[in-house]
Scaffold this motif. Structure first.
Motif, PDB file in Angstrom:
ATOM      1  N   VAL B 244     -37.475 -41.327  19.662  1.00  0.00           N
ATOM      2  CA  VAL B 244     -37.057 -42.541  18.946  1.00  0.00           C
ATOM      3  C   VAL B 244     -37.362 -42.314  17.467  1.00  0.00           C
ATOM      4  O   VAL B 244     -38.522 -42.140  17.089  1.00  0.00           O
ATOM      5  N   SER B 245     -36.311 -42.310  16.646  1.00  0.00           N
ATOM      6  CA  SER B 245     -36.445 -41.832  15.265  1.00  0.00           C
ATOM      7  C   SER B 245     -37.558 -42.539  14.493  1.00  0.00           C
ATOM      8  O   SER B 245     -38.358 -41.884  13.829  1.00  0.00           O
ATOM      9  N   PHE B 246     -37.624 -43.840  14.632  1.00  0.00           N
ATOM     10  CA  PHE B 246     -38.596 -44.556  13.785  1.00  0.00           C
ATOM     11  C   PHE B 246     -40.033 -44.455  14.305  1.00  0.00           C
ATOM     12  O   PHE B 246     -40.968 -44.848  13.632  1.00  0.00           O
ATOM     13  N   MET B 247     -40.200 -43.938  15.522  1.00  0.00           N
ATOM     14  CA  MET B 247     -41.568 -43.785  16.055  1.00  0.00           C
ATOM     15  C   MET B 247     -42.136 -42.391  15.811  1.00  0.00           C
ATOM     16  O   MET B 247     -43.358 -42.208  15.827  1.00  0.00           O
ATOM     17  N   GLU B 248     -41.255 -41.412  15.631  1.00  0.00           N
ATOM     18  CA  GLU B 248     -41.715 -40.027  15.620  1.00  0.00           C
ATOM     19  C   GLU B 248     -42.706 -39.762  14.485  1.00  0.00           C
ATOM     20  O   GLU B 248     -42.425 -40.080  13.325  1.00  0.00           O
ATOM     21  N   ASN B 249     -43.858 -39.233  14.864  1.00  0.00           N
ATOM     22  CA  ASN B 249     -44.896 -38.836  13.911  1.00  0.00           C
ATOM     23  C   ASN B 249     -45.440 -39.982  13.068  1.00  0.00           C
ATOM     24  O   ASN B 249     -45.963 -39.753  11.975  1.00  0.00           O
ATOM     25  N   VAL B 250     -45.332 -41.206  13.573  1.00  0.00           N
ATOM     26  CA  VAL B 250     -45.884 -42.354  12.853  1.00  0.00           C
ATOM     27  C   VAL B 250     -47.091 -42.862  13.637  1.00  0.00           C
ATOM     28  O   VAL B 250     -46.951 -43.357  14.763  1.00  0.00           O
ATOM     29  N   ALA B 251     -48.282 -42.702  13.044  1.00  0.00           N
ATOM     30  CA  ALA B 251     -49.523 -43.001  13.777  1.00  0.00           C
ATOM     31  C   ALA B 251     -49.562 -44.445  14.261  1.00  0.00           C
ATOM     32  O   ALA B 251     -50.099 -44.744  15.327  1.00  0.00           O
ATOM     33  N   SER B 252     -48.986 -45.370  13.493  1.00  0.00           N
ATOM     34  CA  SER B 252     -49.103 -46.785  13.859  1.00  0.00           C
ATOM     35  C   SER B 252     -48.365 -47.123  15.154  1.00  0.00           C
ATOM     36  O   SER B 252     -48.601 -48.172  15.750  1.00  0.00           O
ATOM     37  N   TRP B 253     -47.483 -46.212  15.614  1.00  0.00           N
ATOM     38  CA  TRP B 253     -46.843 -46.447  16.912  1.00  0.00           C
ATOM     39  C   TRP B 253     -47.736 -46.048  18.082  1.00  0.00           C
ATOM     40  O   TRP B 253     -47.327 -46.111  19.230  1.00  0.00           O
ATOM     41  N   HIS B 254     -48.987 -45.679  17.786  1.00  0.00           N
ATOM     42  CA  HIS B 254     -49.950 -45.414  18.869  1.00  0.00           C
ATOM     43  C   HIS B 254     -49.966 -46.616  19.817  1.00  0.00           C
ATOM     44  O   HIS B 254     -49.805 -46.487  21.022  1.00  0.00           O
ATOM     45  N   HIS B 255     -50.181 -47.788  19.240  1.00  0.00           N
ATOM     46  CA  HIS B 255     -50.072 -48.993  20.073  1.00  0.00           C
ATOM     47  C   HIS B 255     -49.174 -50.031  19.422  1.00  0.00           C
ATOM     48  O   HIS B 255     -49.366 -51.235  19.569  1.00  0.00           O
ATOM     49  N   GLY B 256     -48.175 -49.545  18.686  1.00  0.00           N
ATOM     50  CA  GLY B 256     -47.179 -50.453  18.130  1.00  0.00           C
ATOM     51  C   GLY B 256     -46.257 -50.965  19.231  1.00  0.00           C
ATOM     52  O   GLY B 256     -46.110 -50.341  20.271  1.00  0.00           O
ATOM     53  N   VAL B 257     -45.658 -52.125  18.989  1.00  0.00           N
ATOM     54  CA  VAL B 257     -44.687 -52.640  19.970  1.00  0.00           C
ATOM     55  C   VAL B 257     -43.409 -53.025  19.221  1.00  0.00           C
ATOM     56  O   VAL B 257     -43.453 -53.483  18.078  1.00  0.00           O
ATOM     57  N   PRO B 258     -42.257 -52.829  19.871  1.00  0.00           N
ATOM     58  CA  PRO B 258     -40.991 -53.047  19.174  1.00  0.00           C
ATOM     59  C   PRO B 258     -40.573 -54.519  19.130  1.00  0.00           C
ATOM     60  O   PRO B 258     -40.822 -55.276  20.072  1.00  0.00           O
ATOM     61  N   ASN B 259     -39.904 -54.878  18.032  1.00  0.00           N
ATOM     62  CA  ASN B 259     -39.211 -56.168  18.009  1.00  0.00           C
ATOM     63  C   ASN B 259     -37.816 -55.961  18.621  1.00  0.00           C
ATOM     64  O   ASN B 259     -37.463 -54.841  19.020  1.00  0.00           O
ATOM     65  N   ALA B 260     -37.021 -57.026  18.646  1.00  0.00           N
ATOM     66  CA  ALA B 260     -35.733 -56.954  19.341  1.00  0.00           C
ATOM     67  C   ALA B 260     -34.814 -55.905  18.700  1.00  0.00           C
ATOM     68  O   ALA B 260     -34.159 -55.119  19.397  1.00  0.00           O
ATOM     69  N   ALA B 261     -34.792 -55.874  17.364  1.00  0.00           N
ATOM     70  CA  ALA B 261     -33.899 -54.934  16.680  1.00  0.00           C
ATOM     71  C   ALA B 261     -34.337 -53.488  16.935  1.00  0.00           C
ATOM     72  O   ALA B 261     -33.502 -52.599  17.164  1.00  0.00           O
ATOM     73  N   GLN B 262     -35.656 -53.284  16.896  1.00  0.00           N
ATOM     74  CA  GLN B 262     -36.165 -51.930  17.153  1.00  0.00           C
ATOM     75  C   GLN B 262     -35.884 -51.508  18.596  1.00  0.00           C
ATOM     76  O   GLN B 262     -35.548 -50.359  18.860  1.00  0.00           O
ATOM     77  N   TYR B 263     -36.000 -52.464  19.500  1.00  0.00           N
ATOM     78  CA  TYR B 263     -35.712 -52.150  20.904  1.00  0.00           C
ATOM     79  C   TYR B 263     -34.250 -51.735  21.068  1.00  0.00           C
ATOM     80  O   TYR B 263     -33.941 -50.714  21.700  1.00  0.00           O
ATOM     81  N   ASP B 264     -33.350 -52.508  20.469  1.00  0.00           N
ATOM     82  CA  ASP B 264     -31.916 -52.182  20.572  1.00  0.00           C
ATOM     83  C   ASP B 264     -31.635 -50.815  19.964  1.00  0.00           C
ATOM     84  O   ASP B 264     -30.871 -50.013  20.513  1.00  0.00           O
ATOM     85  N   GLN B 265     -32.241 -50.573  18.816  1.00  0.00           N
ATOM     86  CA  GLN B 265     -32.059 -49.284  18.146  1.00  0.00           C
ATOM     87  C   GLN B 265     -32.512 -48.126  19.048  1.00  0.00           C
ATOM     88  O   GLN B 265     -31.808 -47.123  19.203  1.00  0.00           O
ATOM     89  N   ALA B 266     -33.690 -48.295  19.667  1.00  0.00           N
ATOM     90  CA  ALA B 266     -34.223 -47.239  20.534  1.00  0.00           C
ATOM     91  C   ALA B 266     -33.292 -47.009  21.725  1.00  0.00           C
ATOM     92  O   ALA B 266     -33.044 -45.857  22.109  1.00  0.00           O
ATOM     93  N   MET B 267     -32.773 -48.084  22.287  1.00  0.00           N
ATOM     94  CA  MET B 267     -31.904 -47.923  23.456  1.00  0.00           C
ATOM     95  C   MET B 267     -30.609 -47.183  23.080  1.00  0.00           C
ATOM     96  O   MET B 267     -30.042 -46.462  23.903  1.00  0.00           O
ATOM     97  N   LYS B 268     -30.176 -47.363  21.827  1.00  0.00           N
ATOM     98  CA  LYS B 268     -28.991 -46.620  21.366  1.00  0.00           C
ATOM     99  C   LYS B 268     -29.303 -45.134  21.222  1.00  0.00           C
ATOM    100  O   LYS B 268     -28.449 -44.278  21.456  1.00  0.00           O
ATOM    101  N   GLU B 269     -30.531 -44.847  20.811  1.00  0.00           N
ATOM    102  CA  GLU B 269     -30.893 -43.443  20.603  1.00  0.00           C
ATOM    103  C   GLU B 269     -31.201 -42.728  21.915  1.00  0.00           C
ATOM    104  O   GLU B 269     -30.996 -41.518  22.032  1.00  0.00           O
ATOM    105  N   LEU B 270     -31.716 -43.476  22.886  1.00  0.00           N
ATOM    106  CA  LEU B 270     -32.159 -42.860  24.146  1.00  0.00           C
ATOM    107  C   LEU B 270     -30.998 -42.795  25.139  1.00  0.00           C
ATOM    108  O   LEU B 270     -30.919 -43.565  26.092  1.00  0.00           O
ATOM    109  N   VAL B 271     -30.074 -41.872  24.854  1.00  0.00           N
ATOM    110  CA  VAL B 271     -28.914 -41.714  25.753  1.00  0.00           C
ATOM    111  C   VAL B 271     -28.700 -40.230  26.041  1.00  0.00           C
ATOM    112  O   VAL B 271     -29.163 -39.379  25.301  1.00  0.00           O
TER     113      VAL B 271
END
Lengths: 318, 271
Positions: B244-271
């Motif tokens: 997931v582009s916006f999570m890669e190598n970003v330490a704050s995503w250790h326990h970050g959680v997505p909002n609706a837009a980020q979730y949709d974005q991730a689902m588009k990338e994870l295909v």
């Protein structure tokens, strides 16, 4: 090394009962293994090691992996008895005991050696008087403190066939055999050492025989004390505590801190269910330098000290 | 079947697991997606290419064991166990809900397929060492795999286990280190440096292999290799938040959680 009171006639080092029983069990059941932290000698496991060399797993001086390995051996179908000085097996590896054994509910037997103040002059680092307070809240973990050689052997046998984590708190302090006819070991149940209705003395481990002697002192004064061997600290025998509270006054005695141990458990129970005066005999905290015997005398873990605590409790009795 | 024949299945499962884990984290608004995603290809390779298990008999004595020492990465573990058939898919919807069997950290008494309870770091490797000793004592053929985070290697209990495993030549034990180079708040090397990890484990008596922790064929070759005479340490070089582009190598995503837009974005990338 530590203070070890010379074994007088009629007194027994319960570690002998522990190893003899473990060896018998291991002969019959190949799943039984021992795990130690370089504590072969202090756990009296030299003979076990000779008989079952590959079943004695010495991880070196490393208590965290010692307890973790115990959990892993249980996962692999073994029945591990993990044996080390109580102060280290509990304090040093407490999170492993909590997470790997109690929370994971693995079939591992922890055997705490030289508990309480058996290491006398070696001081507070080597005393294990906090272990009840640390382990008593742990769900699934049965905590047993045998009072004499017979009960030690019975507790080891019971632990081997019980499916779940157990902490056996043993001592190297010589104790007499309790004079109770027709005994049956019942985990989770207090044993009546002596009947009486004026006050209840609730003791465990090395202090039970002292409580029985205290009852003799009180008897001479016309006070009839019930004496209980409360060898299972977790779970608590609540029925026995109801009957104890019915006497109207309680003394607790333990070779442990008076904070959070047996006395703490009894005070929690009585304050919630049946408030009566509770006098706690034990240790107040880190202790000054002194032999085991001196510490017992100094802090009232003696027939006279226990009788004095009984008088204090009776004075507060409604 | 040739090993590489398994790669398409592993790839398919890893994608499903990433989508599933991110959906769980989004729904719960709780979780550790960064570490889930760095470990995902390792778990997919283990469960669909390496481990000998029967999900209908989780207590089968001869099963291979997988111990998830980085217990916070439950998004990865639960999606893997579900994909492997240990429990039905609808259980995933209860992730972290009151009384759910899918606790924030795994509990073997709640879920089949969980070998031990983890969460506090530095616990899984010692337990896995004990499992491997049990196998060595009885001459069993099962293998034991344990996955730790790389920051987790800072826990001293791991090095106690490393000494024991090396000393006892636990050949059927494989330690996998998820080497994403990030811990909760910063890089491992700026926090309390781990390098050279390979030399450290060699010195403790392990065969050490480095691998791209997102290359399924490479992982399959390394993790599927037959046991040798020593315990094995696989340093899997990974990217925290991989996929997931916006999570890669970003330490704050250790326990970050997505909002609706980020979730949709991730689902588009994870295909």
């Amino acid at each position: 090394m530590a203070t070890v009171t010379p074994t007088a006639a009629g007194l027994q080092d319960c570690r002998n009962a522990w190893v003899a029983t473990l060896e018998q069990l291991a002969e019959a059941d190949p799943r039984i293994v021992a795990v130690v932290n370089d504590s072969v000698g202090s756990s009296k496991l030299n003979s076990f090691q000779k008989k079952f060399a590959d079943r004695l797993i010495n991880v070196g001086i490393a208590e965290q992996v010692m307890v973790g390995v115990g959990a892993g051996l249980a996962n692999g179908g073994r029945i591990p008895f993990v044996s080390a000085a109580s102060c280290f097996i509990t304090g040093r590896a407490l999170e492993q005991v909590k997470a790997d054994l109690a929370y994971a509910n693995f079939n591992v037997k922890l055997v705490g050696q030289s508990s309480g103040v058996a290491y006398g002059e070696l001081g507070a680092t080597h005393h294990s008087i906090e272990d009840f307070a640390w382990l008593r809240p742990l769900t699934n973990l049965t905590v047993i403190v045998p009072a004499d050689a017979w009960e030690t052997a019975e507790a080891v046998k019971w632990a081997a066939q019980h499916d779940g984590p157990v902490y056996l708190r043993l001592s190297r302090m010589p104790v007499p055999d309790l004079d109770i006819p027709n005994r049956t070991f019942r985990p989770g149940k207090a044993e009546v050492v002596r009947e009486g209705s004026d006050i209840a003395i609730i003791a465990c481990g090395t202090t039970v025989h002292l409580a029985a002697d205290a009852a003799e002192v009180l008897q001479a004064e016309g006070i009839h004390a019930r004496v209980l061997n409360f060898s299972t600290i977790n779970p608590l025998d609540e029925a026995a505590l109801h009957r104890a509270a019915a006497t109207g006054a309680i003394v607790t005695v333990e070779e442990a801190s008076i904070r959070g141990g047996l006395g703490g458990a009894v005070a929690e129970f009585t304050s919630a269910n049946q408030p009566v005066p509770v006098e706690r005999v034990g240790f107040p905290g880190f202790l000054p330098t002194g032999s085991t015997d001196w510490l017992f005398q100094e802090y009232g873990l003696s027939p006279e000290g226990i009788a004095a605590a009984a008088h204090r409790a009776l004075k507060r009795k409604a | 079947m040739l090993m590489n024949d398994k790669v398409p299945l592993i790839r398919e499962k890893a994608l499903w697991m990433r989508r599933t884990a991110f959906t769980m984290v989004h729904r719960a608004q709780l979780g550790h997606p960064g570490g889930d995603f760095s470990a995902m290809d390792i778990l997919a390779t283990l469960y669909f290419g390496v481990l000998n298990f029967d999900a209908k008999r989780p207590d089968w004595p001869d099963r291979d064991r997988f111990v998830m020492s980085k217990g916070h990465a439950t998004g990865a573990l639960y999606s893997a166990l579900c994909a492997a058939g240990y429990f039905p898919e609808d259980w995933l919807q209860t992730y972290m809900q009151p009384k759910s069997l899918l606790n924030g950290h795994p509990n073997r008494n709640y879920l089949p397929g969980v070998e031990t309870n983890t969460g506090p770091l530095g616990h899984g490797f010692p337990v896995a060492t004990g499992i491997a000793i049990a196998g060595q004592l009885t001459g069993a053929t099962y293998r034991t795999f344990v996955l730790t985070g790389d920051g987790e290697q800072q826990e001293g209990s791991n090095w106690e286990a490393a000494m024991v495993a090396g000393h006892r030549k636990l050949s059927h034990l494989t330690l996998i280190i998820d080497r994403n180079r990030l811990q909760q708040g910063a890089g491992t090397e700026e926090t309390s440096g781990l390098d050279p990890l390979d030399d450290k484990y060699r010195a403790f008596g392990f065969d050490v292999v480095e691998v791209d922790g997102h290359d399924h064929a490479a992982l399959l070759a390394v993790l599927g290799a037959a046991p040798a005479s020593k315990p094995r340490c696989v340093i899997a070089n990974t990217t925290k938040g991989k996929g997931v582009s916006f999570m890669e190598n970003v330490a704050s995503w250790h326990h970050g959680v997505p909002n609706a837009a980020q979730y949709d974005q991730a689902m588009k990338e994870l295909v």
